[in-house]
Design a protein around this motif. Structure first.
Motif, mmCIF file in Angstrom:
data_model
loop_
_atom_site.group_PDB
_atom_site.id
_atom_site.type_symbol
_atom_site.label_atom_id
_atom_site.label_comp_id
_atom_site.label_asym_id
_atom_site.label_seq_id
_atom_site.Cartn_x
_atom_site.Cartn_y
_atom_site.Cartn_z
ATOM 1 N N ARG A 1 33.189 40.698 25.154
ATOM 2 C CA ARG A 1 34.657 40.591 25.159
ATOM 3 C C ARG A 1 35.143 39.921 26.446
ATOM 4 N N LEU A 2 36.382 39.459 26.407
ATOM 5 C CA LEU A 2 36.991 38.853 27.582
ATOM 6 C C LEU A 2 37.133 39.887 28.696
ATOM 7 N N SER A 3 36.837 39.487 29.903
ATOM 8 C CA SER A 3 37.066 40.375 31.042
ATOM 9 C C SER A 3 38.564 40.512 31.281
ATOM 10 N N TRP A 4 38.986 41.681 31.742
ATOM 11 C CA TRP A 4 40.390 41.946 32.064
ATOM 12 C C TRP A 4 41.299 41.599 30.866
ATOM 13 N N ASN A 5 40.900 42.056 29.686
ATOM 14 C CA ASN A 5 41.680 41.731 28.490
ATOM 15 C C ASN A 5 42.885 42.657 28.303
ATOM 16 N N ILE A 6 43.031 43.659 29.175
ATOM 17 C CA ILE A 6 44.175 44.566 29.107
ATOM 18 C C ILE A 6 44.794 44.663 30.493
ATOM 19 N N GLY A 7 46.122 44.500 30.582
ATOM 20 C CA GLY A 7 46.812 44.588 31.866
ATOM 21 C C GLY A 7 47.004 46.027 32.308
ATOM 22 N N VAL A 8 47.343 46.214 33.583
ATOM 23 C CA VAL A 8 47.427 47.566 34.138
ATOM 24 C C VAL A 8 48.540 48.395 33.503
ATOM 25 N N THR A 9 49.648 47.774 33.130
ATOM 26 C CA THR A 9 50.747 48.535 32.535
ATOM 27 C C THR A 9 50.410 48.980 31.114
ATOM 28 N N ASP A 10 49.857 48.086 30.304
ATOM 29 C CA ASP A 10 49.430 48.463 28.962
ATOM 30 C C ASP A 10 48.376 49.566 29.019
ATOM 31 N N GLU A 11 47.462 49.439 29.973
ATOM 32 C CA GLU A 11 46.416 50.454 30.125
ATOM 33 C C GLU A 11 47.033 51.811 30.471
ATOM 34 N N ALA A 12 47.991 51.827 31.382
ATOM 35 C CA ALA A 12 48.619 53.081 31.809
ATOM 36 C C ALA A 12 49.381 53.749 30.662
ATOM 37 N N ILE A 13 50.100 52.949 29.890
ATOM 38 C CA ILE A 13 50.838 53.496 28.742
ATOM 39 C C ILE A 13 49.860 54.049 27.708
ATOM 40 N N GLY A 14 48.789 53.307 27.454
ATOM 41 C CA GLY A 14 47.769 53.783 26.516
ATOM 42 C C GLY A 14 47.120 55.074 26.974
ATOM 43 N N LEU A 15 46.826 55.166 28.267
ATOM 44 C CA LEU A 15 46.233 56.395 28.814
ATOM 45 C C LEU A 15 47.153 57.593 28.609
ATOM 46 N N ALA A 16 48.450 57.393 28.840
ATOM 47 C CA ALA A 16 49.409 58.485 28.683
ATOM 48 C C ALA A 16 49.431 58.979 27.244
ATOM 49 N N PHE A 17 49.434 58.048 26.296
ATOM 50 C CA PHE A 17 49.453 58.442 24.882
ATOM 51 C C PHE A 17 48.152 59.121 24.467
#
Length: 487
Positions: free
Chosen positions: A252-268
């Motif tokens: 997969r592509l490296s760094w395919n998810i940004g920090v904000t999307d990652e943080a929101i996903g983690l919270a959910f």
């Protein structure tokens, strides 16, 4: 350039509120979007019992904005594994920038030019589009046919893609049935991709995610974006065996998810209860109740035939409606309401629309607007059909079950001039009146109007409409000069 890429075209999608707002120079916030299949209950951050604070999550994520994300996304993968429970570990998780990226990743890893890829029909156009990017030959079967494919077909296929629940039908395949099919695919060394993007909005217990742990030929896709009503964040994850997951995480592509999307996903994904959290449980309950209400209302409208669904949208067959799916969707769009026109799912057949579950008040506005669209379209059709109608005289026999413009006309009415250009005139001196329509609202009825059924009057009106000049001006002139003196 690969020759098979020359014919590719981008696929259309629902949720194009920005495009509609620009088209009609309106505010995007004023548009009612029934075209996107996201969670109608809103985001988990809007759900009071979740105790999640979106602003705080986003602000904390910006503290890392000057750093590269950890491209292993280990914390996110751990959260996804814990969310799923059972025996799934972080090593079985492949993070993705939405379901399409994951589908493209697995296809790129497995599919070679001229390989056979089998798809359920109908299904998301992205499945076909992505397979064609890699030169695959596409074969399509209905869901029932697909689940009963003969051994010879399974042997020849490289990949099979199926949505559970299916888009656009909303059909859910029971766990035992799809588990048996997954086992059969593995026996024939055929990769089965199961898109479970919306399964938490139906029944998470129907998931076969755990089967992927010991099955090298099974890949499961899950979405965060749609089930949380946050399509603006692009976040999904795949579930696969350790061997396959390791290959995909390497490819997969490296760094395919940004920090904000990652943080929101983690919270959910860290919410208590996972797929059985109060937020998702209430979402499923709301969807079921509102879907049943929508089906009941649509079933009472002549020309609407809703297909049984298990999820947060309904496919509606409009083959018996006097409007095809394209004209219906465009008519509603003129009033700021988006529905999903589905001809791309059905080989160009303009027979189906998909309408998503929303709040009751939004749905009632949709129902009311249908009456307006029907009246407007009747008026437009009148301009084209007036001459033909007059020429054939009053031999037609329209009624509740057959007339395209019901409830404007009724059983036994002489329909010499069925396509009234003045509808709805709202002038009670004509004999017309307001009645309850089949959609539950008020509609103008021409049941007792006789003016436009007089051949001489109809002929004068037709001559006025056919005169040079703007059609709307001609209609106004015909009413003033021909109809008003008769009242």
């Amino acid at each position: 350039m690969k020759h098979y890429l020359l014919a590719l075209q981008a696929k259309k999608h629902g949720g194009r509120t920005h495009e509609l707002a620009m088209r009609f120079n309106g505010a995007e916030s004023d548009i009612l979007d029934f075209s996107s299949n996201t969670n109608p209950l809103g985001t988990p951050f809007d759900f009071q019992a979740s105790n999640l604070d979106l602003k705080q999550v986003v602000l904390r994520s910006t503290e890392r904005i000057e750093q590269y994300p950890d491209n292993r996304y280990f914390e996110l993968r751990q959260a996804a594994a814990a969310y799923l429970g059972t025996n799934i570990s972080a090593d079985n998780i492949i993070p993705g920038n939405g379901t399409c990226e994951l589908l493209r990743l697995i296809m790129e890893t497995v599919v070679n030019e001229e390989d056979i890829v089998i798809l359920a029909s109908p299904s998301s156009g992205e499945y076909r589009h992505i397979a064609e990017v890699f030169g695959a030959r596409i074969h399509s079967f209905t869901t029932d046919e697909l689940l009963n494919l003969p051994k010879m077909t399974l042997d020849r296929a490289k990949v099979i893609v199926i949505g559970n629940p299916n888009n656009p039908t909303g059909q859910l395949i029971l766990k035992d049935e799809i588990s048996d099919f997954a086992q059969k695919c593995a026996e024939h060394c055929t990769l089965l991709i199961v898109d479970e993007s919306a399964i938490e909005l139906v029944d998470p217990d129907m998931s076969i995610a755990e089967m992927a742990l010991d099955n090298e030929f099974l890949f499961i896709i899950r979405s965060v974006s749609n089930i949380t009503a946050m399509p603006g964040i692009r976040l999904a994850y795949g579930i696969a065996s350790l061997h396959l997951a390791n290959i995909l995480n390497s490819a997969r592509l490296s760094w395919n998810i940004g920090v904000t999307d990652e943080a929101i996903g983690l919270a959910f994904l860290s919410m208590e209860g996972g797929p059985h959290s109060e937020y998702l449980r209430r979402s499923r309950e709301f969807i079921k109740n509102e879907r049943e209400y929508m089906v009941k209302r649509f079933s009472g409208i002549y020309g609407f035939d809703p297909v049984e669904s298990n999820t947060n949208y309904i496919l509606i067959d409009v083959k018996d409606l006097f409007l095809d799916s394209l004209r219906l969707s465009e008519g509603l769009a003129l009033h700021g309401i988006l529905i999903r026109e589905c001809s791309d799912f059905f080989d160009g057949n303009k027979r189906y629309v998909r309408i998503s579950v929303r709040m009751r008040e939004d749905f009632e506005k949709l129902i009311h607007t249908l009456d307006v669209v029907f009246a407007e379209t009747s008026r437009e059709d009148a301009r084209e059909k007036l001459e033909e109608t007059i020429e054939h005289g009053g031999s037609s026999c329209a009624g509740r079950g057959t007339c395209e413009y019901y409830p404007c006309h009724f059983t036994g009415q002489d329909c010499t001039f069925c396509f009234c250009p003045f509808y709805a005139c709202e002038e009670e001196l004509t004999g017309g009146k307001w009645i309850e329509s089949s959609t539950g609202g008020q509609v103008w009825s021409c049941e007792h109007c006789t003016l436009l059924h007089r051949p001489k009057v109809a002929k004068m009106v037709l001559d006025a409409l056919m005169a040079d000049g703007d059609t709307d001006d001609n209609i106004r002139r015909a009413w003033k000069e021909i109809i008003e003196p008769l009242l």
